[in-house]
Every structure is written in C-alpha cells, then in structure tokens.
Write an enzyme that holds these catalytic residues in place. Structure first.
Site, PDB file in Angstrom:
ATOM      1  N   GLY A 148       0.854  -1.195   0.000  1.00  0.00           N
ATOM      2  CA  GLY A 148       0.000   0.000   0.000  1.00  0.00           C
ATOM      3  C   GLY A 148       0.886   1.239   0.000  1.00  0.00           C
ATOM      4  O   GLY A 148       2.097   1.154  -0.277  1.00  0.00           O
ATOM      5  N   ILE A 150       2.202   3.091   2.325  1.00  0.00           N
ATOM      6  CA  ILE A 150       3.374   3.116   3.211  1.00  0.00           C
ATOM      7  C   ILE A 150       4.435   2.135   2.699  1.00  0.00           C
ATOM      8  O   ILE A 150       5.608   2.492   2.553  1.00  0.00           O
ATOM      9  CB  ILE A 150       2.970   2.800   4.670  1.00  0.00           C
ATOM     10  CG1 ILE A 150       2.074   3.920   5.213  1.00  0.00           C
ATOM     11  CG2 ILE A 150       4.210   2.625   5.551  1.00  0.00           C
ATOM     12  CD1 ILE A 150       1.560   3.713   6.619  1.00  0.00           C
ATOM     13  N   THR A 233       6.050  -2.379  11.710  1.00  0.00           N
ATOM     14  CA  THR A 233       5.451  -1.099  12.122  1.00  0.00           C
ATOM     15  C   THR A 233       3.971  -1.075  11.727  1.00  0.00           C
ATOM     16  O   THR A 233       3.373  -0.011  11.629  1.00  0.00           O
ATOM     17  CB  THR A 233       6.170   0.103  11.444  1.00  0.00           C
ATOM     18  OG1 THR A 233       6.200  -0.110  10.029  1.00  0.00           O
ATOM     19  CG2 THR A 233       7.576   0.293  11.959  1.00  0.00           C
ATOM     20  N   SER A 234       3.377  -2.275  11.496  1.00  0.00           N
ATOM     21  CA  SER A 234       1.980  -2.295  11.028  1.00  0.00           C
ATOM     22  C   SER A 234       1.021  -2.581  12.184  1.00  0.00           C
ATOM     23  O   SER A 234       0.531  -1.644  12.830  1.00  0.00           O
ATOM     24  CB  SER A 234       1.819  -3.297   9.876  1.00  0.00           C
ATOM     25  OG  SER A 234       2.080  -4.620  10.300  1.00  0.00           O
ATOM     26  N   ARG A 235       0.782  -3.848  12.484  1.00  0.00           N
ATOM     27  CA  ARG A 235      -0.091  -4.222  13.592  1.00  0.00           C
ATOM     28  C   ARG A 235       0.498  -5.430  14.316  1.00  0.00           C
ATOM     29  O   ARG A 235       0.981  -6.372  13.685  1.00  0.00           O
ATOM     30  CB  ARG A 235      -1.483  -4.602  13.077  1.00  0.00           C
ATOM     31  CG  ARG A 235      -2.410  -3.419  12.915  1.00  0.00           C
ATOM     32  CD  ARG A 235      -2.743  -2.772  14.264  1.00  0.00           C
ATOM     33  NE  ARG A 235      -3.515  -1.547  14.120  1.00  0.00           N
ATOM     34  CZ  ARG A 235      -3.006  -0.331  13.939  1.00  0.00           C
ATOM     35  NH1 ARG A 235      -1.702  -0.139  13.877  1.00  0.00           N
ATOM     36  NH2 ARG A 235      -3.799   0.714  13.835  1.00  0.00           N
ATOM     37  N   GLU A 264      -0.969  -4.048  23.812  1.00  0.00           N
ATOM     38  CA  GLU A 264      -0.292  -2.760  24.039  1.00  0.00           C
ATOM     39  C   GLU A 264      -0.936  -2.037  25.215  1.00  0.00           C
ATOM     40  O   GLU A 264      -2.175  -2.013  25.291  1.00  0.00           O
ATOM     41  CB  GLU A 264      -0.377  -1.902  22.772  1.00  0.00           C
ATOM     42  CG  GLU A 264       0.385  -2.545  21.613  1.00  0.00           C
ATOM     43  CD  GLU A 264       0.333  -1.738  20.321  1.00  0.00           C
ATOM     44  OE1 GLU A 264      -0.283  -0.654  20.315  1.00  0.00           O
ATOM     45  OE2 GLU A 264       0.917  -2.179  19.329  1.00  0.00           O
ATOM     46  N   HIS A 286       4.889   1.585  19.929  1.00  0.00           N
ATOM     47  CA  HIS A 286       3.884   1.997  18.938  1.00  0.00           C
ATOM     48  C   HIS A 286       3.964   3.511  18.703  1.00  0.00           C
ATOM     49  O   HIS A 286       3.028   4.246  19.044  1.00  0.00           O
ATOM     50  CB  HIS A 286       2.476   1.587  19.385  1.00  0.00           C
ATOM     51  CG  HIS A 286       1.480   1.650  18.262  1.00  0.00           C
ATOM     52  ND1 HIS A 286       0.341   0.886  18.226  1.00  0.00           N
ATOM     53  CD2 HIS A 286       1.443   2.400  17.118  1.00  0.00           C
ATOM     54  CE1 HIS A 286      -0.343   1.159  17.121  1.00  0.00           C
ATOM     55  NE2 HIS A 286       0.308   2.080  16.440  1.00  0.00           N
TER      56      HIS A 286
HETATM   57  C1  8YV Z   1      -2.020   5.307  16.081  1.00  0.00           C
HETATM   58  C2  8YV Z   1      -1.648   3.742  14.169  1.00  0.00           C
HETATM   59  O1  8YV Z   1      -3.311   5.468  15.582  1.00  0.00           O
HETATM   60  O2  8YV Z   1      -2.513   4.986  12.363  1.00  0.00           O
HETATM   61  C3  8YV Z   1      -2.448   3.908  12.928  1.00  0.00           C
HETATM   62  O3  8YV Z   1      -3.033   2.919  12.479  1.00  0.00           O
HETATM   63  O4  8YV Z   1      -1.452   2.666  14.599  1.00  0.00           O
HETATM   64  C4  8YV Z   1      -1.095   4.921  14.950  1.00  0.00           C
HETATM   65  O5  8YV Z   1      -0.795   5.931  14.136  1.00  0.00           O
HETATM   66  C5  8YV Z   1      -1.640   6.577  16.818  1.00  0.00           C
HETATM   67  O6  8YV Z   1      -0.407   6.435  17.382  1.00  0.00           O
HETATM   68  C6  8YV Z   1      -2.645   6.891  17.907  1.00  0.00           C
HETATM   69  O7  8YV Z   1      -2.295   7.967  18.667  1.00  0.00           O
END
Ligand code: 8YV
Length: 338
Positions: A148, A150, A233-235, A264, A286
């Site tokens: 995508g 990013i 850095t995703s989920r 988290e 995060h």
């Molecule tokens: C958090 C994220 O939303 O955009 C996303 O999907 O995981 C992060 O950017 C952000 O840190 C919340 O404060």
C-alpha cells in the site's frame, strides 16, 4: 460552550493546540472503554476521537446516532464497524497524513537492525567499548509485505536511497505490476514464501484484522533466512509473538525490530517468553506515526471528518462504514453544495 468532541487522552496531548482551537469544543476523555462511554454520557458528547486500542462494547451505545467515531490514525481494526452502523455512528480514519512518519520510523528500525544499535547503545552506556561489526544495507534484499502507500514509500527509499534490492508481496500483483518499477520494486509475489526465501530484511505493512492475523507464524518463521530481520510497524496481531520468541531463541532468524505488539502496552503473551529479555530485538512503543508533524495532521483530519459530518457533507469524509448513511436516511450523502 458545551463541548461536543471527546478526544482520548493520549491523542489529545499529541496535538493539544489543534484541539483547543477547534470551534466544536474538544475535551480530553479516558481511553479505557467503560470510562470513555461514561464520560461521553456525563458530558453529552456527540463525537469522539480515539487511538488504536480495541473498542467493542459500551462506546457504541454511548454516542447519539449521527455521531462520529474518528480514528486518530489510519488502522481501524480496533473499531467494530458493524456495531457502529447499527447504532447509526459514522467511523472515519486519517489516511495518508501519517505515511511519512511511519516510513521514517521503519527506516530507523532498519538502520538500527543493520548496525545492531540496541547492543552498541547498551554496552557503551554501561561503560564498555565493544564496537560490533554491522552490515551494509546496499545490495541486501528487503521484502515489503503489503504494498500500500506506506509499503511503497519504504520500497522507494530503500531502493533509490540505499541501493537495496526490494521485492514486494501483495494480493494485487497485476494491478501493481505497471507501477512497481516506479517504487524500485524489482519483483512482486502474491505469496510470502518466495520473498522470505531471498530476504535479508522483511518489513510488514499490512492492515490488522482477521485476514492478516498471525500471518507471521511458526511455519513462516521457519522460512526466514537465518540472518534475516523482521521489522513490524503495522499491527501486532500480524505476528505470533510466542512463535517469534521461539524462533529468535533458536536462532532461526537474525532478529526482530517491533513497534507494535499483540497487547499494548506490551505484555508477553506467555510470561516465559518475554521478548524484552532477548538481545536480538529492538522494541519501540507503537510510535511510528508519533511525530509533531503527523500528530498535527492527524488531529486536523480527524476534526475535519467531524466537521463534515456536522455539515452533512458525508461524501467528503474518510468514511469507513458508508452503509451507515442509508440508516441515517442519507443514501450516498448530500452533496457539498446541497
Ligand atoms: C495510532 C496507528 O493510531 O494509524 C495507525 O493505524 O497505529 C497509529 O498511528 C496513533 O499512534 C494513535 O495515537
């Protein structure tokens, strides 16, 4: 003036000047769901701006129909869009505005992994002098999982900026093929296996949710090259952390640089398999999108979505559950000039 928007505390304090200046009236509210729902009821709030923690219960009954649950961020696997639609609530996110920050954090983890920064920093601070040998990134292979906006920007920076060989994994090979060279992606795969077989670094850029749950599991970790690093850095839900711990301890991959976790703030899924105890991990809390610039843009975009809802300009919103419009008697939404 009666405030209309609650902003969960961590998000409020990321861009207080934007929220304070908003004419709708914004107040910080707790992020924990029961306390958040109570604050919405007590203060008679119409809309809420939330972070990435899961919301699956009382929030949906606390807001009035037509209210907005606005994600401060792009990922929305933490919102139950079906429940929101049933309650007549509009869910939105803030696409694109955080990309640069997440890309930069991904590159920071990539550099840190290549030079074993976590060890150099720890030993030097402890008074030791241990100049460990690192590896150059130029000429190494980076697999981007999820191409995508990013993922593609990480590919571009790594290929053009660092001279890495970049391969991509995507479910949309034929759509992406014509533009892949523009991003320096040399080869596209529709499956992980061939990419894992060649990658020195594997960077995850897929959304969370059931389709990607534990995509990186014990089987997949067996397919990593022994020196390869995983960057996420995703989920957190994309990686089976127990399997990752075992693979790291057994030396089946070089290391893992993680910004996101299954729970988290981080808590090990199994207390005997705590990633924090391992030397070959780099962990951040995060914060991929957490820069002053991206925070301001996310705050502005979340508020804009709420203002558009208040004005009935639904078609211009970053709406995640468009089907809610029919429930609100607004099929397709009103046009901006209506
Ligand atoms: C958090 C994220 O939303 O955009 C996303 O999907 O995981 C992060 O950017 C952000 O840190 C919340 O404060």
């Amino acid at each position: 003036m009666q405030p209309r928007v609650g902003v969960t505390e961590p998000e409020y304090w990321k861009a207080p000047e934007i929220f304070e200046a908003c004419p709708l009236g914004c107040i910080p509210v707790p992020e924990q769901e029961e306390a958040l729902a109570q604050a919405i009821l007590d203060r008679q709030l119409r809309h809420v701006i939330v972070g990435p923690r899961p919301y699956c219960g009382p929030l949906y009954a606390a807001l009035p129909p037509g209210g907005v649950i606005a994600r401060f961020g792009v990922g929305h696997d933490n919102l139950n869009k079906r429940r929101a639609t049933e309650a007549g609530l509009l869910c939105t996110n803030t696409p694109e505005v955080l990309n640069q920050s997440v890309v930069e954090h991904t590159l920071a983890l990539l550099f840190a992994a290549a030079r074993r920064l976590q060890l150099l920093h720890g030993t030097t601070k402890a008074g030791l002098w241990q100049p460990l040998t690192g590896t150059e990134l130029a000429g190494k292979t980076l697999a981007i999982v999820g191409c995508g906006s990013i993922g593609r920007r990480v590919a571009l920076a790594a290929s053009r900026g660092l001279g890495m060989c970049v391969v991509g994994v995507t479910r949309h090979v034929s759509q992406l093929q014509p533009v892949s060279q523009e991003y320096g992606i040399q080869q596209l795969y529709d499956a992980l296996e061939p990419a894992l077989a060649v990658a020195d670094f594997v960077s995850l850029h897929v959304p969370g949710g059931s389709a990607t749950y534990h995509l990186i599991n014990a089987d997949r970790l067996r397919q990593f090259r022994p020196q390869a690093w995983l960057i996420n850095t995703s989920r957190g839900s994309v990686v089976d952390e127990i399997a990752l711990y075992d693979a790291l301890v057994e030396g089946r991959l070089g290391g893992a640089a993680l910004d996101v976790f299954e729970r988290e703030p981080y808590e090990p899924s199994d207390p005997r398999r705590d990633l924090r105890t391992l030397p070959n991990v780099i962990l951040t809390p995060h914060c991929g999108s957490n820069t002053a610039e991206a925070n301001r843009r996310m705050a502005e975009r979340a508020l804009r979505n709420i203002e558009l809802a208040e004005a009935g300009r639904y078609a211009e919103m970053d709406l995640l559950n468009r089907e809610v419009l029919a429930r609100l008697g607004q099929p397709g939404g009103r046009s901006p000039s209506a």
